[in-house]
Design an enzyme around this catalytic site. Structure first.
Site, PDB file in Angstrom:
ATOM      1  N   ARG A  81     -47.202  18.676   0.465  1.00  0.00           N
ATOM      2  CA  ARG A  81     -46.183  17.652   0.725  1.00  0.00           C
ATOM      3  C   ARG A  81     -45.939  17.637   2.228  1.00  0.00           C
ATOM      4  O   ARG A  81     -45.532  18.650   2.805  1.00  0.00           O
ATOM      5  CB  ARG A  81     -44.890  17.948  -0.040  1.00  0.00           C
ATOM      6  CG  ARG A  81     -43.734  17.075   0.430  1.00  0.00           C
ATOM      7  CD  ARG A  81     -42.524  17.155  -0.480  1.00  0.00           C
ATOM      8  NE  ARG A  81     -42.732  16.408  -1.699  1.00  0.00           N
ATOM      9  CZ  ARG A  81     -41.738  15.896  -2.446  1.00  0.00           C
ATOM     10  NH1 ARG A  81     -40.481  16.044  -2.079  1.00  0.00           N
ATOM     11  NH2 ARG A  81     -41.997  15.242  -3.548  1.00  0.00           N
ATOM     12  N   ASP A  91     -35.760   3.300  -5.273  1.00  0.00           N
ATOM     13  CA  ASP A  91     -35.964   4.558  -4.555  1.00  0.00           C
ATOM     14  C   ASP A  91     -34.998   4.539  -3.367  1.00  0.00           C
ATOM     15  O   ASP A  91     -34.414   3.484  -3.048  1.00  0.00           O
ATOM     16  CB  ASP A  91     -37.434   4.625  -4.079  1.00  0.00           C
ATOM     17  CG  ASP A  91     -37.778   5.909  -3.325  1.00  0.00           C
ATOM     18  OD1 ASP A  91     -37.052   6.910  -3.478  1.00  0.00           O
ATOM     19  OD2 ASP A  91     -38.780   5.896  -2.587  1.00  0.00           O
ATOM     20  N   CYS A 117     -37.197   7.496  -9.045  1.00  0.00           N
ATOM     21  CA  CYS A 117     -37.980   8.733  -8.907  1.00  0.00           C
ATOM     22  C   CYS A 117     -37.084   9.921  -8.572  1.00  0.00           C
ATOM     23  O   CYS A 117     -37.490  11.061  -8.753  1.00  0.00           O
ATOM     24  CB  CYS A 117     -39.076   8.555  -7.867  1.00  0.00           C
ATOM     25  SG  CYS A 117     -38.475   8.204  -6.210  1.00  0.00           S
ATOM     26  N   ARG A 163     -42.870  14.465 -14.839  1.00  0.00           N
ATOM     27  CA  ARG A 163     -43.616  15.016 -13.698  1.00  0.00           C
ATOM     28  C   ARG A 163     -44.403  16.252 -14.143  1.00  0.00           C
ATOM     29  O   ARG A 163     -45.539  16.463 -13.737  1.00  0.00           O
ATOM     30  CB  ARG A 163     -42.650  15.397 -12.562  1.00  0.00           C
ATOM     31  CG  ARG A 163     -41.853  14.239 -11.965  1.00  0.00           C
ATOM     32  CD  ARG A 163     -42.741  13.279 -11.213  1.00  0.00           C
ATOM     33  NE  ARG A 163     -43.550  13.955 -10.213  1.00  0.00           N
ATOM     34  CZ  ARG A 163     -43.128  14.293  -8.990  1.00  0.00           C
ATOM     35  NH1 ARG A 163     -41.908  13.995  -8.614  1.00  0.00           N
ATOM     36  NH2 ARG A 163     -43.939  14.898  -8.134  1.00  0.00           N
ATOM     37  N   GLN A 178     -45.990  11.029  -8.748  1.00  0.00           N
ATOM     38  CA  GLN A 178     -44.812  10.344  -9.288  1.00  0.00           C
ATOM     39  C   GLN A 178     -45.223   9.109 -10.096  1.00  0.00           C
ATOM     40  O   GLN A 178     -44.676   8.850 -11.175  1.00  0.00           O
ATOM     41  CB  GLN A 178     -43.877   9.942  -8.146  1.00  0.00           C
ATOM     42  CG  GLN A 178     -42.618   9.240  -8.597  1.00  0.00           C
ATOM     43  CD  GLN A 178     -41.626  10.171  -9.266  1.00  0.00           C
ATOM     44  OE1 GLN A 178     -41.260  11.193  -8.706  1.00  0.00           O
ATOM     45  NE2 GLN A 178     -41.194   9.831 -10.467  1.00  0.00           N
ATOM     46  N   HIS A 192     -47.278   8.655  -3.080  1.00  0.00           N
ATOM     47  CA  HIS A 192     -46.710   9.656  -3.989  1.00  0.00           C
ATOM     48  C   HIS A 192     -47.392   9.491  -5.349  1.00  0.00           C
ATOM     49  O   HIS A 192     -46.773   9.089  -6.336  1.00  0.00           O
ATOM     50  CB  HIS A 192     -45.198   9.449  -4.085  1.00  0.00           C
ATOM     51  CG  HIS A 192     -44.443  10.632  -4.619  1.00  0.00           C
ATOM     52  ND1 HIS A 192     -45.048  11.837  -4.943  1.00  0.00           N
ATOM     53  CD2 HIS A 192     -43.115  10.800  -4.904  1.00  0.00           C
ATOM     54  CE1 HIS A 192     -44.138  12.680  -5.397  1.00  0.00           C
ATOM     55  NE2 HIS A 192     -42.967  12.083  -5.380  1.00  0.00           N
TER      56      HIS A 192
END
Ligand code: CP
Ligand code: NVA
Length: 306
Positions: free
Chosen positions: A103, A220, A259, A287, A133, A130
């Site tokens: 990340r 988001d 998310c 996830r 996700q 991402h």
């Protein structure tokens, strides 16, 4: 599949297989019948230069459930944080661990790590993408609505962040319409849209247009990690809150996805978040299952099977 670096690089067939396997793993976990340990005797490293709750916990749990060991390395713990190049970090770790989950900010760093380490590398969020996700979100949509095919998915918020970009590539590969609503300065550039080259994506500055008859309303944070001090950017989003007024324009059986983490009173109201908490936390749980599917696929990358 040798790595998971973005949705863009996944074929439709592979996305379907990953989601199907995630659903199988979820079922087996729920009924207690999962015995396959594809990461047995493997050690995976997680290198994070940004904060995380869901991604970190779900990968750590998932790797252990698949029989592997995991080490979490914040960039401040390792020499990367003191300026050691990513390609040197990759060449060291590639000789010791069996896979890496990264990340960070620049997508190029994840691409470089994959190239130089020569071990399976997973993008756990960059400024551009991402992918983990999106796979969890697709699983959630399928569980809730039966399918994503021919659905209208609205994305309200920053139309050019890691989540909206990843959704655009998913829309290109899969058969749904993605309507993005964002202030004009936060919509994808013409150059990006040319590269995307998909009639499945429409861009709007009017959130009502994007949400009209939508089956899924997705949002988001307005300011992604690393942008927290951009008050002038945030000031443009006042009309782009997912609230009960906006949702009146959606399809009657719509769902809301986020998310997470959510900033109540900004991109979503407390009322809407709590009204849709069941699906939003199902999305968060997914996830784990989606990432176990990715890890299993990478562990069996030299065969056709998971
Ligand atoms: N959605 C998501 O990636 O959450 P974290 O930042 O907590 O990992
Ligand atoms: N766009 C957000 C996603 C967080 C999971 C960010 O990058 O901060």
């Amino acid at each position: 599949m040798n790595h998971l670096l973005s949705i863009e690089e996944l074929s439709k067939d592979l996305i379907w297989k990953l989601i199907d396997h995630a659903a199988t793993l979820k079922h087996e976990r729920n009924v207690g019948t999962h015995e396959h340990k594809p990461l047995q005797d493997q050690t995976w490293a997680m290198i994070f230069t940004k904060a995380s709750t869901r991604t970190r916990v779900s990968f750590e749990v998932g790797i252990r459930e698949l029989g592997g060991s995991v080490m979490f390395l914040s960039s401040n713990d390792i020499q990367l944080g003191r300026g050691e190049p990513i390609k040197d970090t990759a060449r060291v770790m590639g000789r010791m661990v069996h896979g890496a989950i990264i990340r960070t900010f620049a997508q190029q760093d994840v691409l470089d790590f994959a190239e130089y380490s020569d071990i399976p590398t997973i993008n756990a969020l960059t400024d551009d993408a991402h992918p983990c996700q999106i796979l969890a979100d697709l699983l959630t949509i399928r569980e809730r609505l039966g399918t994503w095919e021919n659905k209208k998915i609205a994305f309200v918020g920053d139309g050019f962040n890691n989540m909206s970009r990843s959704w655009m590539w998913a829309a290109k590969q899969l058969n749904f319409h993605l309507a993005i609503a964002a202030p004009s300065e936060c919509l994808p550039t013409a150059q990006y849209i040319d590269r995307l080259d998909s009639s499945n994506v429409s861009l709007h500055t009017d959130p009502i247009e994007a949400v009209k008859d939508a089956d899924v309303i997705n949002t988001d944070v307005w300011l992604s990690m690393g942008q927290e001090d951009q008050a002038e950017k945030e000031a443009q989003f006042d009309n782009y809150q997912v609230n009960s007024e906006l949702l009146k324009h959606a399809h009657p059986s719509h769902i809301v996805l986020h998310c997470l983490p959510a900033y109540r009173g900004k991109e979503i109201t407390e009322e809407v978040l709590e009204a849709y908490a069941d699906v939003i936390f199902q999305q968060a749980e997914n996830r784990l299952h989606a990432q176990k599917s990715i890890l299993s696929k990478l562990a069996s990358r030299h065969s056709d099977k998971f």
